[in-house]
Scaffold this motif. Sequence first.
Motif: not given
Lengths: 74, 74
Positions: B1-17
């Motif tokens: 089984m293949r699972v895809r996880v998406l992780v993103r910075p929360k809104r309001g958290i600085l995202d330098p990348q």
Amino acid sequence: MRVRVLVRPKRGILDPQGEAVRSALPALGFEGVRSVRVGRLIELELESEAEVEAMCRRLLANPTTEEYEWEVVG
Amino acid sequence: MRVRVLVRPKRGILDPQGEAVRSALPALGFEGVRSVRVGRLIELELESEAEVEAMCRRLLANPTTEEYEWEVVG
């Protein structure tokens, strides 16, 4: 318009982040994970999808070592 | 089984990348991008989805600064 870009290491390219996650899982009690690949999720808010393919090739992915796909999500 | 996880910075958290990508685009001739968020794509090959939620909370994402979602993709 919101576009989601998924970038992942090409098959056969070393993925040290994925290997680090895979080897950490058993110590946390998680068994049965055969492989882990770690790539990037890039979400763009933009006016048109016309240039997304070019952005992927020129900036968002490294075509030598990475593959990418993208889709409009909203 | 293949699972895809998406992780993103929360809104309001600085995202330098994300900010780095956004500010690089005009120099390459790409206009009209309003925002860019950069997160992680994690693809797992495993035997069961039973523990994916716990893996996300304990290892794959930092719940203080990141949000995540996951789905079975094959």
